[in-house]
Design a protein around this motif. Structure first.
Motif, mmCIF file in Angstrom:
data_model
loop_
_atom_site.group_PDB
_atom_site.id
_atom_site.type_symbol
_atom_site.label_atom_id
_atom_site.label_comp_id
_atom_site.label_asym_id
_atom_site.label_seq_id
_atom_site.Cartn_x
_atom_site.Cartn_y
_atom_site.Cartn_z
ATOM 1 N N GLY A 209 0.831 -1.198 0.000
ATOM 2 C CA GLY A 209 0.000 0.000 0.000
ATOM 3 C C GLY A 209 0.867 1.250 0.000
ATOM 4 O O GLY A 209 2.099 1.175 0.043
ATOM 5 N N GLY A 210 0.237 2.413 -0.034
ATOM 6 C CA GLY A 210 0.973 3.673 -0.028
ATOM 7 C C GLY A 210 0.240 4.725 0.768
ATOM 8 O O GLY A 210 -0.735 4.436 1.471
ATOM 9 N N ASN A 211 0.695 5.959 0.657
ATOM 10 C CA ASN A 211 0.101 7.056 1.419
ATOM 11 C C ASN A 211 -1.220 7.545 0.849
ATOM 12 O O ASN A 211 -1.888 8.387 1.444
ATOM 13 N N LEU B 136 -2.180 2.942 6.880
ATOM 14 C CA LEU B 136 -2.667 2.801 8.248
ATOM 15 C C LEU B 136 -2.085 3.922 9.117
ATOM 16 O O LEU B 136 -2.710 4.377 10.058
ATOM 17 N N ARG B 137 -0.860 4.337 8.741
ATOM 18 C CA ARG B 137 -0.214 5.501 9.346
ATOM 19 C C ARG B 137 0.706 6.093 8.292
ATOM 20 O O ARG B 137 1.616 5.421 7.815
ATOM 21 N N ARG B 138 0.449 7.306 7.903
ATOM 22 C CA ARG B 138 1.171 7.906 6.781
ATOM 23 C C ARG B 138 2.687 7.845 6.997
ATOM 24 O O ARG B 138 3.181 8.101 8.106
ATOM 25 N N ASP B 139 3.390 7.512 5.905
ATOM 26 C CA ASP B 139 4.849 7.427 5.883
ATOM 27 C C ASP B 139 5.414 6.350 6.798
ATOM 28 O O ASP B 139 6.638 6.275 6.991
ATOM 29 N N LYS B 140 4.519 5.492 7.354
ATOM 30 C CA LYS B 140 5.011 4.509 8.321
ATOM 31 C C LYS B 140 4.463 3.103 8.083
ATOM 32 O O LYS B 140 5.235 2.148 7.965
ATOM 33 N N GLN C 194 7.528 0.634 7.580
ATOM 34 C CA GLN C 194 8.826 1.288 7.426
ATOM 35 C C GLN C 194 9.307 1.625 8.832
ATOM 36 O O GLN C 194 9.067 2.705 9.370
ATOM 37 N N ALA C 195 10.004 0.666 9.462
ATOM 38 C CA ALA C 195 10.379 0.803 10.872
ATOM 39 C C ALA C 195 11.348 1.957 11.086
ATOM 40 O O ALA C 195 11.234 2.729 12.046
ATOM 41 N N THR C 196 12.338 2.067 10.191
ATOM 42 C CA THR C 196 13.298 3.177 10.218
ATOM 43 C C THR C 196 13.525 3.571 8.751
ATOM 44 O O THR C 196 13.058 2.890 7.844
ATOM 45 N N PRO C 197 14.231 4.645 8.504
ATOM 46 C CA PRO C 197 14.493 5.016 7.106
ATOM 47 C C PRO C 197 15.173 3.912 6.289
ATOM 48 O O PRO C 197 15.086 3.918 5.058
ATOM 49 N N THR C 198 15.849 2.973 6.946
ATOM 50 C CA THR C 198 16.566 1.928 6.209
ATOM 51 C C THR C 198 16.038 0.519 6.470
ATOM 52 O O THR C 198 16.525 -0.431 5.861
ATOM 53 N N HIS C 199 15.068 0.366 7.341
ATOM 54 C CA HIS C 199 14.561 -0.972 7.659
ATOM 55 C C HIS C 199 13.072 -1.053 7.325
ATOM 56 O O HIS C 199 12.263 -0.297 7.875
ATOM 57 N N LYS C 200 12.736 -1.963 6.408
ATOM 58 C CA LYS C 200 11.339 -2.173 6.026
ATOM 59 C C LYS C 200 10.961 -3.630 6.272
ATOM 60 O O LYS C 200 11.667 -4.549 5.862
ATOM 61 N N VAL C 201 9.812 -3.826 6.951
ATOM 62 C CA VAL C 201 9.319 -5.170 7.270
ATOM 63 C C VAL C 201 7.909 -5.299 6.706
ATOM 64 O O VAL C 201 7.103 -4.355 6.763
ATOM 65 N N ALA C 202 7.593 -6.452 6.139
ATOM 66 C CA ALA C 202 6.262 -6.671 5.573
ATOM 67 C C ALA C 202 5.776 -8.082 5.906
ATOM 68 O O ALA C 202 6.569 -9.029 6.016
ATOM 69 N N PHE C 203 4.462 -8.213 6.077
ATOM 70 C CA PHE C 203 3.826 -9.495 6.366
ATOM 71 C C PHE C 203 2.682 -9.705 5.367
ATOM 72 O O PHE C 203 1.895 -8.794 5.113
#
Length: 223
Positions: free
Chosen positions: A53-55, A103-107, A164-173
């Motif tokens: 998804g996206g913003n 669900l939360r913009r940019d996050k 997008q947990a941090t600017p460099t760490h992305k987790v998806a389920f």
């Protein structure tokens, strides 16, 4: 067939899969034909990249439909020689919507999709056997008012959440649940009685993936 590099096959046969792709849930498809050290099988590999998804809330819908009123045939010569009807479509339809957003913009984002597909086809020259389930009758007893049909139904529902947990760490389920029933199937001129071919009660696929560009030269990618 793989999803984000993970095989959808069986443990003992990586090439065998019961997974039916849900096109509204797919961002892209990568086809690899070369041998590779990172895969246990060669040949053609299809890697499905799921949609995130996206913003902005957005979605897509694919649908198709046809039935016997929209078909024709040219079997006059065969009909004159005794063939009552040809192979033809009775009903064929596909409904496949998808929707995603924040669900939360940019996050945190989500994407979800469902699919219902139906394919019923008449079998040339074959009618419903009225005594098929009678153990005392061994002969084919056709009901000439009802043409025999091979029928298939596929159902799918799936969802994906990306963080997008941090600017460099992305987790998806991701989670997908599917069932299919070819009920009946395999009816032909040489096999009057069909069989029920069910897959998944239901079949479930759950995946998790993590990507992190640690440096300009090192990318961590785990699933």
């Amino acid at each position: 067939m793989m999803i984000n590099g993970l095989s959808t096959g069986w443990g003992n046969e990586a090439f065998e899969t019961g997974y039916t792709p849900n096109m509204s849930a797919i961002q892209e498809v990568v086809v690899d034909t070369a041998a590779s050290a990172e895969n246990e099988v060669g040949g053609v590999r299809t890697n499905i990249i799921p949609r995130d998804g996206g913003n902005v809330f957005g979605g897509t819908v694919f649908t198709s439909y046809t039935n016997e009123n929209l078909t024709t045939n040219n079997i006059d010569d065969l009909r004159a020689r005794g063939l009552p009807h040809a192979n033809s479509v009775k009903l064929n339809g596909d409904f496949n919507p998808g929707l995603g957003g924040p669900l939360r913009r940019d996050k945190v984002w989500f994407y979800t999709s469902v699919r219902y597909m139906r394919a019923d086809n008449y079998v040339a020259g074959v009618f419903v056997d009225t005594t098929q389930d009678d153990p005392n009758v061994w002969a084919y007893t056709p009901d000439t008012s009802h043409k025999a049909v091979n029928s298939g139904t596929w159902k799918d529902a799936q969802a994906r959440v990306t963080w997008q947990a941090t600017p460099t760490h992305k987790v998806a389920f991701s989670y997908a649940q599917q069932t299919s029933c070819k009920c009946p199937s395999l009816i032909s001129a040489t096999q009057i009685g069909g069989t029920e071919n069910r897959w998944g009660r239901p079949q479930r696929l759950a995946t998790a993936d993590w990507t992190a560009p640690v440096t300009n030269r090192l990318l961590v990618d785990a699933s």
